[in-house]
Design a protein around this motif. Structure first.
Motif, PDB file in Angstrom:
ATOM      1  N   UNK A  58     -27.207  -2.850   0.027  1.00 55.89           N
ATOM      2  CA  UNK A  58     -28.592  -3.285  -0.140  1.00 55.89           C
ATOM      3  C   UNK A  58     -29.320  -3.254   1.201  1.00 55.89           C
TER       4      UNK A  58
ATOM      5  N   UNK B 258     -24.563 -10.957  -4.961  1.00 63.34           N
ATOM      6  CA  UNK B 258     -24.123  -9.568  -4.871  1.00 63.34           C
ATOM      7  C   UNK B 258     -22.691  -9.580  -4.359  1.00 63.34           C
TER       8      UNK B 258
ATOM      9  N   UNK C 239     -42.799  -2.989  11.889  1.00 66.92           N
ATOM     10  CA  UNK C 239     -41.885  -2.069  11.201  1.00 66.92           C
ATOM     11  C   UNK C 239     -41.125  -1.209  12.200  1.00 66.92           C
TER      12      UNK C 239
ATOM     13  N   UNK D 259     -26.949  -0.623  -8.232  1.00 61.81           N
ATOM     14  CA  UNK D 259     -27.337   0.089  -7.015  1.00 61.81           C
ATOM     15  C   UNK D 259     -27.068   1.583  -7.117  1.00 61.81           C
TER      16      UNK D 259
ATOM     17  N   UNK E  13     -38.552  -3.366  14.045  1.00 56.48           N
ATOM     18  CA  UNK E  13     -37.418  -3.782  13.216  1.00 56.48           C
ATOM     19  C   UNK E  13     -36.436  -2.649  12.989  1.00 56.48           C
TER      20      UNK E  13
ATOM     21  N   UNK F 274     -31.260  -4.976  -7.017  1.00 61.81           N
ATOM     22  CA  UNK F 274     -30.854  -6.326  -6.637  1.00 61.81           C
ATOM     23  C   UNK F 274     -31.429  -7.335  -7.634  1.00 61.81           C
TER      24      UNK F 274
ATOM     25  N   UNK G 198     -35.303  -6.363   7.621  1.00 59.55           N
ATOM     26  CA  UNK G 198     -35.146  -4.934   7.420  1.00 59.55           C
ATOM     27  C   UNK G 198     -36.506  -4.243   7.365  1.00 59.55           C
ATOM     28  N   UNK G 199     -37.578  -5.028   7.382  1.00 57.59           N
ATOM     29  CA  UNK G 199     -38.906  -4.445   7.408  1.00 57.59           C
ATOM     30  C   UNK G 199     -39.298  -3.717   6.127  1.00 57.59           C
ATOM     31  N   UNK G 200     -38.934  -4.295   4.961  1.00 61.19           N
ATOM     32  CA  UNK G 200     -39.364  -3.722   3.688  1.00 61.19           C
ATOM     33  C   UNK G 200     -40.878  -3.911   3.569  1.00 61.19           C
TER      34      UNK G 200
ATOM     35  N   UNK H  96     -39.018 -12.934  12.516  1.00 59.54           N
ATOM     36  CA  UNK H  96     -38.798 -13.810  11.368  1.00 59.54           C
ATOM     37  C   UNK H  96     -39.700 -15.036  11.408  1.00 59.54           C
TER      38      UNK H  96
ATOM     39  N   UNK I  71     -33.639 -11.293   4.746  1.00 60.34           N
ATOM     40  CA  UNK I  71     -33.125  -9.919   4.814  1.00 60.34           C
ATOM     41  C   UNK I  71     -34.259  -8.923   4.593  1.00 60.34           C
ATOM     42  N   UNK I  72     -35.144  -9.222   3.639  1.00 59.32           N
ATOM     43  CA  UNK I  72     -36.283  -8.338   3.397  1.00 59.32           C
ATOM     44  C   UNK I  72     -37.162  -8.266   4.637  1.00 59.32           C
ATOM     45  N   UNK I  73     -37.273  -9.416   5.304  1.00 59.27           N
ATOM     46  CA  UNK I  73     -38.137  -9.484   6.472  1.00 59.27           C
ATOM     47  C   UNK I  73     -37.515  -8.723   7.639  1.00 59.27           C
TER      48      UNK I  73
ATOM     49  N   UNK J 148     -30.026   0.369   2.112  1.00 54.77           N
ATOM     50  CA  UNK J 148     -31.067   1.009   1.302  1.00 54.77           C
ATOM     51  C   UNK J 148     -32.444   0.445   1.623  1.00 54.77           C
ATOM     52  N   UNK J 149     -32.505  -0.885   1.904  1.00 59.29           N
ATOM     53  CA  UNK J 149     -33.786  -1.485   2.262  1.00 59.29           C
ATOM     54  C   UNK J 149     -34.337  -0.848   3.528  1.00 59.29           C
ATOM     55  N   UNK J 150     -33.423  -0.386   4.389  1.00 61.51           N
ATOM     56  CA  UNK J 150     -33.856   0.264   5.625  1.00 61.51           C
ATOM     57  C   UNK J 150     -34.293   1.701   5.375  1.00 61.51           C
TER      58      UNK J 150
ATOM     59  N   UNK K 101     -30.126   2.982  -9.728  1.00 62.97           N
ATOM     60  CA  UNK K 101     -31.528   3.076  -9.319  1.00 62.97           C
ATOM     61  C   UNK K 101     -31.653   4.065  -8.161  1.00 62.97           C
ATOM     62  N   UNK K 102     -32.855   4.625  -7.964  1.00 62.36           N
ATOM     63  CA  UNK K 102     -33.037   5.564  -6.852  1.00 62.36           C
ATOM     64  C   UNK K 102     -32.719   4.906  -5.509  1.00 62.36           C
ATOM     65  N   UNK K 103     -32.179   5.683  -4.576  1.00 66.50           N
ATOM     66  CA  UNK K 103     -31.782   5.139  -3.280  1.00 66.50           C
ATOM     67  C   UNK K 103     -32.983   5.033  -2.345  1.00 66.50           C
ATOM     68  N   UNK K 104     -33.965   4.209  -2.757  1.00 59.89           N
ATOM     69  CA  UNK K 104     -35.139   3.947  -1.929  1.00 59.89           C
ATOM     70  C   UNK K 104     -35.241   2.447  -1.761  1.00 59.89           C
ATOM     71  N   UNK K 105     -36.053   1.972  -0.805  1.00 60.20           N
ATOM     72  CA  UNK K 105     -36.191   0.521  -0.677  1.00 60.20           C
ATOM     73  C   UNK K 105     -36.616  -0.143  -1.982  1.00 60.20           C
TER      74      UNK K 105
ATOM     75  N   UNK L 118     -28.292   7.530   0.390  1.00 68.61           N
ATOM     76  CA  UNK L 118     -27.160   6.941  -0.311  1.00 68.61           C
ATOM     77  C   UNK L 118     -25.820   7.290   0.326  1.00 68.61           C
TER      78      UNK L 118
ATOM     79  N   UNK M 220     -33.802  -0.180  -4.400  1.00 65.57           N
ATOM     80  CA  UNK M 220     -32.782  -1.167  -4.039  1.00 65.57           C
ATOM     81  C   UNK M 220     -33.228  -2.568  -4.431  1.00 65.57           C
ATOM     82  N   UNK M 221     -34.519  -2.870  -4.196  1.00 63.53           N
ATOM     83  CA  UNK M 221     -35.028  -4.193  -4.581  1.00 63.53           C
ATOM     84  C   UNK M 221     -34.887  -4.372  -6.082  1.00 63.53           C
TER      85      UNK M 221
END
Lengths: 269, 521
Positions: free
Chosen positions: A118, A110, A91, B277, A94, B291, B359-361, A71, B355-357, A121-123, B280-284, A127, B287-288
């Motif tokens: 969220x 949210x 990546x 959620x 993480x 959100x 989770x490594x988006x 971070x 969180x984005x950082x 899904x970000x990972x 939308x498709x269940x991809x990163x 689903x 999800x963005x």
């Protein structure tokens, strides 16, 4: 309290980060303007250990953990998670880590359920798995009845718990938790301790920062004392505390204890 | 104690300047602007002194009433414009009420609006200098009026802060209370038309206002000058009585606020509804997008821009000469503004961005998600806003050119915003704050990024703009269709490039982005 994997951290040479440790920190340093926040920290979190990071306010705990989790970019030093360099292969590293940062906001518009979803899904999780694990986590953390409430309306303790759930969703191998028990009620804290203990028993590794010595002494098997950006002592709990309690040892190491002479006027009788 | 409160306010002001150079530059620019306004105001008031007393009275009463009204309305609109001396922060101290009141009033004067009002009010002495008795009255009444301004504004702030315990109220108020300000232009236009329409209108307005608490104190010197001291006494009494009532109400609500900590009623709600959620498709990136779209509705800072777009259409219709004029350009203008709306996306996230950082988006997923959330509703909105005005004005033959310009702006702008939000961050209202609240010492960088960004956007869309001009000059349909073609193709290319460049920058500099946004708190 004995550590499941009693490998002493001094096994590797100080310059070479360990490949086997869950988290291996070598010479991390960070300066903000004139202030040196972290001054060359070395830490070994053995795989399968429950590691406590203790230190007074402003000791550099949060800065160290931020640098170890990708971070905050360090000025010097390296951090390896199960042998993967956090800053060279972010990546990959993480994916192995679950992070609960302290003092950051959440996407609090949210609902609790949406936030955990969220994070999953970000990972890049699918689903069905996300939905199943979100339900389990909310149940385990006693948030099911508030799953549809916006996180902005949560109390401080509930916010901490939902952030913890977001860190657990992808079943990481290493958990990095910065002040996970702050403002959490005793019952929830006990639940969280149980979750973490069984996580460690199943082979996961945890590093928590805290200033509640008693909690660290009961819960963790390893500990490091950090003050003014440097590590003062590290090892198993028994190595660090010796004959004394962890709290006394901590006060010895860190110093700055005032004798009770002052404030003579603060007496009601 | 009063001196302590004053010193506290000064220290807070000074410390807020120490935080960054960019902020300091912003404050200096703001100060220069205030100084310029003040010079303009003071010289105007001095010159006014040589005018006919009747005219002086009309202008001072109307201007003064507007000032008092401004002090009352603006704090509601900008919910908590100056909460540095928020009464809630004094809850645990035992400060005698009388001293707290005096300290808060004086504290309210410290700062640009307070000083400008005070100096302008004192200048009234010079305005009335030809009538010494009136000048003396102006001194007393001016000071009273300034106190009235501060007390009224404090009363409103305290009363509102009792309500703002509820987040929902805060969210809605932040948007709704701004609406009158948005329509200030047409309102002033209407008043100006009234002035022009009937010469006596202003005088009549002033006559009415002079009997209200808003204008009474400003009218008293004029009565003295007109040789009517009795009337002046009545006006002063109206003013003083108002002030007394306001102080009483304020001290009541303050003592109530001091023993009633803000409480946020929370209703428990079970889960089960994932909203966007699950759509939308269940991809990163999906999800963005989900959100971001949730935030467009739930976060007042985003929702405000949604509310403003239809208002903009109404405004252009009212002021742009009906269906034929500027109204026809609603589509392109809305597209421009909507596309720009995500240019501070990461700044708006604030530290939640971590969180984005963690989770490594990837930068690509992050950028695409945000852009997709915008395009999902901005594309249909742009189409509707482009087609409708042309339908109303029966100018459907202009559809290709307008559509080309609007889509060009939308795609180009989205691409540019995707790059800018990953590259530049600046202080924006924090999560949970009103969309219209200016962050402390709104900084210089923000203006540079905003205006620089608009300039670059116009440059990038220059081909469409030039083709549009050629179309309207030549009237050749070919150029209309060319605009549409260029708008979609060139806009699409800029969109792709912007997202790619923004994504690359994100991948390399995301930790620095987090550090930059965490400074704004």
């Amino acid at each position: 309290m004995s550590s499941p994997v009693p490998s002493p951290p001094e096994q590797d040479s100080p310059q070479q980060p360990s490949r086997t440790a869950a988290l291996s920190i070598r010479g991390l340093a960070k300066r903000f303007g004139d202030k040196i926040a972290v001054n060359g920290v070395d830490l070994e979190v053995p795989a399968g250990s429950f590691f406590g990071l203790v230190g007074p306010n402003g000791a550099g705990k949060t800065t160290t953990l931020s640098m170890a989790t990708g971070l905050l970019r360090p000025d010097h030093g390296r951090a390896l998670v199960h042998g993967v360099d956090v800053w060279e292969k972010p990546l990959e590293a993480k994916r192995l880590m679950g992070v609960l940062p302290d003092g950051v906001r959440l996407f609090d518009r949210l609902t609790g359920e949406q936030l955990v979803t969220y994070a999953g899904l970000l990972r890049g999780m699918d689903r069905e798995t996300v939905a199943e694990r979100t339900g389990d986590l909310l149940r385990a953390l006693d948030l099911t009845n508030d799953a549809g409430t916006l996180v902005v309306d949560y109390s401080a303790g509930m916010t901490k718990k939902i952030a913890l759930a977001s860190a657990l969703i992808h079943a990481p191998k290493l958990l990095v938790l910065d002040e996970p028990f702050e403002s959490v009620d005793p019952v929830s804290a006990a639940n969280i301790r149980d979750i973490l203990s069984s996580y460690v028993h199943s082979g996961g590794s945890v590093i928590v920062s805290s200033h509640v010595m008693d909690l660290v002494q009961r819960m963790c098997d390893h500990v490091a004392v950090i003050a003014a950006g440097t590590v003062l002592a590290a090892g198993t709990i028994d190595e660090v505390r010796g004959e004394a309690t962890l709290e006394d040892r901590f006060v010895d190491l860190v110093g700055g204890r005032n004798t009770a002479e002052g404030l003579s006027w603060l007496r009601t009788s | 104690m009063v001196a302590h409160l004053l010193r506290l306010k000064l220290t807070l002001l000074r410390n807020s300047l120490k935080r960054s150079t960019a902020q300091l530059v912003g404050v200096i620019l703001g100060g220069l602007y205030g100084l310029g306004m003040l010079a303009f105001l003071v010289s105007g008031l001095v010159f006014l002194g040589s005018a006919d007393p009747e005219l002086i009275r009309t202008i001072l009463v109307i201007g003064g009433s507007a000032t008092v009204l401004g002090w009352i309305v603006i704090p509601i609109a900008v919910s908590g414009v100056d909460m540095t001396l928020d009464p809630a922060r004094f809850v645990t101290y035992t400060i005698p009420m009388r001293q707290l009141l005096a300290g808060l009033v004086l504290g309210g004067l410290v700062g640009i609006p307070g000083l400008v009002t005070l100096i302008a009010a004192l200048t009234l002495v010079i305005t009335w200098i030809r009538y010494p008795a009136a000048a003396l009255t102006a001194l007393v009444c001016g000071l009273l009026a300034v106190v009235l301004c501060v007390v009224a504004s404090r009363l409103v702030t305290t009363a509102v802060s009792a309500l703002t315990g509820s987040r929902r109220f805060k969210d809605v108020n932040g948007i709704v209370a701004f609406l009158p300000l948005f329509f200030l232009g047409p309102i002033i236009g209407g008043l100006a038309a009234g002035f022009q329409g009937s010469p006596g209108f202003a005088g009549k307005l002033a006559d009415v206002l002079a009997w209200t608490p808003l204008g009474a104190l400003w009218a008293a010197p004029a009565d003295v000058a007109a040789g009517n001291p009795l009337l002046a006494v009545v006006r002063v009494l109206i003013g003083v009585a108002t002030l007394a009532v306001f102080v009483l109400l304020w001290s009541r609500s303050l003592s109530h606020a001091l023993v009633t900590p803000p409480y946020n009623a929370m209703t428990k709600k079970a889960g089960g509804n994932l909203g966007w959620f699950s759509r939308f498709p269940a991809t990163p990136s999906g999800a963005v997008a989900a959100r971001a779209l949730t935030y467009w509705v739930r976060d007042p800072r985003y929702a405000a821009s949604l509310v403003l777009i239809p208002l903009l259409a109404v405004l252009l219709f009212l002021s742009g000469g009906g269906a034929g004029g500027a109204f026809a350009f609603v589509g392109p203008i809305a597209a421009f503004l909507l596309a720009w709306a995500i240019s501070a996306d990461v700044s708006y996230d604030n530290t939640a961005f971590s969180l984005h950082l963690s989770t490594g988006v990837s930068g690509r997923d992050d950028r695409w998600g945000r852009a997709a959330a915008l395009l999902v509703f901005a594309l249909p909105a742009t189409l509707v806003l482009t087609v409708l005005p042309l339908l109303i004005a029966a100018r459907m033959e202009d559809l290709p050119v307008m559509l080309g310009l609007a889509l060009g702006f939308l795609f180009t702008g989205t691409g540019l915003s995707s790059f800018i939000s990953a590259r530049y961050t600046y202080n924006v209202p924090l999560p949970g704050e009103s969309a219209f609240k200016a962050p402390p010492g709104t900084n210089f960088l923000m203006f540079v990024v905003q205006f620089g960004g608009w300039l670059v956007m116009l440059l990038l869309a220059l081909p469409e703009i030039v083709l549009t001009i050629v179309y309207f000059v030549s009237g050749d349909q070919l150029y209309g269709w060319l605009t549409l073609l260029v708008g979609v193709l060139l806009g699409g290319v800029v969109l792709l490039l912007g997202i790619r460049a923004g994504g690359r920058w994100y991948d390399r500099r995301a930790p620095e982005l987090l550090l930059a946004v965490s400074r704004n708190r």
